[in-house]
Design an enzyme around this catalytic site. Sequence first.
Site, PDB file in Angstrom:
ATOM      1  N   GLU A 186       0.827  -1.212   0.000  1.00 42.90           N
ATOM      2  CA  GLU A 186       0.000   0.000   0.000  1.00 42.90           C
ATOM      3  C   GLU A 186       0.856   1.254   0.000  1.00 42.90           C
ATOM      4  O   GLU A 186       2.032   1.224   0.356  1.00 42.90           O
ATOM      5  CB  GLU A 186      -0.925   0.029   1.200  1.00 42.90           C
ATOM      6  CG  GLU A 186      -0.270  -0.354   2.524  1.00 42.90           C
ATOM      7  CD  GLU A 186       0.933   0.432   2.930  1.00 42.90           C
ATOM      8  OE1 GLU A 186       0.832   1.694   2.894  1.00 42.90           O
ATOM      9  OE2 GLU A 186       1.967  -0.179   3.289  1.00 42.90           O
ATOM     10  N   GLY A 330       6.442  -0.122   4.211  1.00 43.55           N
ATOM     11  CA  GLY A 330       5.211  -0.404   3.495  1.00 43.55           C
ATOM     12  C   GLY A 330       5.486  -0.718   2.036  1.00 43.55           C
ATOM     13  O   GLY A 330       6.546  -1.265   1.708  1.00 43.55           O
ATOM     14  N   GLU A 331       4.525  -0.395   1.165  1.00 40.21           N
ATOM     15  CA  GLU A 331       4.616  -0.650  -0.278  1.00 40.21           C
ATOM     16  C   GLU A 331       4.533  -2.136  -0.608  1.00 40.21           C
ATOM     17  O   GLU A 331       4.550  -2.501  -1.776  1.00 40.21           O
ATOM     18  CB  GLU A 331       5.923  -0.110  -0.888  1.00 40.21           C
ATOM     19  CG  GLU A 331       6.182   1.358  -0.692  1.00 40.21           C
ATOM     20  CD  GLU A 331       7.520   1.803  -1.305  1.00 40.21           C
ATOM     21  OE1 GLU A 331       8.205   0.978  -1.940  1.00 40.21           O
ATOM     22  OE2 GLU A 331       7.860   2.986  -1.137  1.00 40.21           O
ATOM     23  N   GLY A 332       4.513  -2.988   0.392  1.00 43.37           N
ATOM     24  CA  GLY A 332       4.603  -4.424   0.151  1.00 43.37           C
ATOM     25  C   GLY A 332       6.040  -4.914   0.179  1.00 43.37           C
ATOM     26  O   GLY A 332       6.319  -6.065  -0.190  1.00 43.37           O
TER      27      GLY A 332
END
Lengths: 376, 376
Positions: A186, A330-332
Amino acid sequence: MHSFEISPVDRALENLLQNKVDRKTKPLGALGALEKLAIQIGLIQQRLDPQLCQPQLLVFAGDHGAAQAGVSAYPQDVTWQMVENFLAGGAAINVFARQNGLALTVVDAGVAHDFGPRDVKRTAPDFFENRGLSPLLLDAKMAPGTANYLEQPAMSAAQCAEAMARGAAIVAQLAATGCNVLGFGEMGIGNTAAAALLTHCLTGLPLAECVGRGTGLDDAGLKRKQALLATALARYRAAGGDDAPRQVLAEFGGFEMAMMVGAMLAAAERRLVLLVDGFIVGAAALTAIRLQPALRDYCVFCHRSAEAGHRVQLQALQAEPLLDLGLRLGEGTGAALAFPLVQAAVNFLNEMASFESAGVADKRDDVVAPRVSSAG
Amino acid sequence: MHSFEISPVDRALENLLQNKVDRKTKPLGALGALEKLAIQIGLIQQRLDPQLCQPQLLVFAGDHGAAQAGVSAYPQDVTWQMVENFLAGGAAINVFARQNGLALTVVDAGVAHDFGPRDVKRTAPDFFENRGLSPLLLDAKMAPGTANYLEQPAMSAAQCAEAMARGAAIVAQLAATGCNVLGFGEMGIGNTAAAALLTHCLTGLPLAECVGRGTGLDDAGLKRKQALLATALARYRAAGGDDAPRQVLAEFGGFEMAMMVGAMLAAAERRLVLLVDGFIVGAAALTAIRLQPALRDYCVFCHRSAEAGHRVQLQALQAEPLLDLGLRLGEGTGAALAFPLVQAAVNFLNEMASFESAGVADKRDDVVAPRVSSAG
C-alpha cells in the site's frame, strides 16, 4: 453487497504433508518455520506438491482526509508522487519485486491526483497477462481521497462496500490468469494513523499501543498524532460507533485499505496464498479475518514491522512473521523480500531427497538404502 | 605457516554511503537492517555502487573421531552419505543454492570414506569456472576423520595449519575467477559438539550454555553429550591446554572447521563478503575473528540457529543475524536462504531513485522537483 464464502483449509492432508517433510534428508524439524510454511501451502492448495504460479504484488494507493490534520511527517502529495515513482520503477518495491520475480500492479484506489491517460486497458481480461515485470497502473479510484475522520466517517457504508467489491473484482481477474500467490502492499500518506485506529477497535487493545511514528514523526509529532486519533475515536464513540469490522473500516479506513480487504477476501475464497506485508496491510488482514475468520489459514505473515502497532496485530492473530529486519516502509516491501523464503518452503518440499531415495541413514531406523544417483 | 593480513574496512566512505541511503525515496531508516548491510558491503568493496559477483557456497565436510563416542543422534556414515546427497543435488542446500543462484562446491576436508574417482579437475585453475550450478566435489582430504579428542588432540598443530592453508588456497583460486561473495556451510556428524567446545573456550562462557541437541538428541543424549565434552575439556586442561585460538581449533576442531577458518581468513584478506551460516560456521568465524579481529568487518551473519550455543557466539560477536527461522540444519542453508536479502541490500542502494531524481517531496525540505520518468 457481495458476500464471501471462505472455508477453513481441509486438514485431512496434514499428516501426509508432515510425513513427507519428516522423510526429507535432514533432522526432524531442522528447517524450522519453513516446514510449517510448506505444510500450510500444501493445505491451501490441497496438494503434496504445491506450486507457486505467477506471483503478483498488488499495491493499493489512496489518500486520507485526515492527512491534512498533521498525522504524518510527509505532505499528502507524496502519495501520488510515490505512485509515479512506482510506475517509473524507482521505488523500493520495484527493486525487490523485480529481484524476486513478482509482477507489480499499482491500484489507484483513491489518490487525490489525476494521473491522466495511461496506456492501460482497464477492464480487459488480459490486463494481467503478458506484461512481464513492468508495473502498471490500474484505475479503480473511488474518490480523490477519503473524508476527514476527525469530522465525519472517512467513507459511507456504500463506498466501503463498493471499494471492497472493486478489490474483489481485481483479484478475480488476476486469479483467472493463473496467479495463485498474491502479495499486498500500500501507499497512502496518513495510513498508519488509519491502521492504528482499526487495530485498536478490532483488538480492543489500548490506542497508545497501536499508534506509532509512521514515516518518522518526532516525539511531539507522535503526541499530536495520538491526541488527534483519540479525538477521532471519541467522536465515533459519541455517535454510537461500535467495533463491527465493516463499520470501523468505513469510519477510519482508506479506500486502499477497504479495497485490500475485498481483494484479500476474494483471494482466500479462491484459495490463493496471501502474502501479508506490515502494519497497514496487517490492519486490512485483521479486518478481513474479523469478517471471515477462516481467511487466517491463507495468510503468510511476511515481516514484523518496526511500527509499534504491528506487534499488537501479530499478537492478536498469533502470527509469527518470517522476517524481522526493522523495516517500516510499506509498499509491500516486506512481502517482496520474504517471497524467496516462501518459494524455498515449496521447493524443499518438492525437490529434496528423502532418506530412502538418497540412501542416507535415518537415526530412527539406521537402515542405509543403496546409494542412488538422483534426487527423489 | 601462512600468515594472513586482514585490514579493517576503511570507513572514510561511510558518510557518503549513509547519505546515498538517506536520499532514497523512503523515510529515513525505513529499510532497517538492509540499510546497515548495504553500507557494510559498500565499505567492504570501497564503492558507492557495490556489486555481488559470482556468489559461491563452499560446503566443507569432515568426520570427527569423537562421533563414535555418541555425541550425535546420527551414525558417522551420514557424513559421506550426505556428501553423496549434495553431489546428487538432493539436499536442502542444493535446493536453496539452486533457487538463489549460488554455485555450490563440496570440499572433502576429511571425510572417513573413499569417494573414488570423480570427474573433477582438482587443481586446474578453471575448477570454479563455467560449471553453472551443478555441485562438484573438491578433494582436499586431510585424513579419514580427526582423532578422538576424548583421548588426544583431534589434529596436530601441523595438520591444523595445513588444513587452514588448503582452505586458503581454495579461496584464492575461487576469488581469481571473480567471485566476491562467499557463503560457508559444513557437514560432519559430531561437529556441533566440536563447535560447542570451541565456543566455550573462545568466549569463556559456561560449557552448558554452549552445548545443544545438534541433530536432535533427546534429554538423555544431551546429558551424555555434555558429560563427554566436560571430560574432553578436563583432559585438555590437565594437559595444560589454553584458550589460544589455533590450539583450541587443533584440539577439538574438525578438518572441515580448520579448513573453513583458513578459507575465511583468505576471503577477508581479498575483501570478499563472507556469508556466515549457523552454529558450526559461526564457530569457525569466531576462531578466525579471534585470530584476526578485523575479519568481523567482512562477515554477514545470516541466521540465528535454534542450536543453543549459537546465541552465545552471536552475543560474543555482537552480531544480529538476518534470519531467525528456527533453522538447525547447517550445510550453509541459512546463508543460501539469506542471500536474497544481501542482494536486496545491494540492489536498493544501486537501483532505487532518490527524492531528487523521482520528484518526491522529502519531509526535510518539502521541495518537489519536476517529475521524471526514469529511476535515478
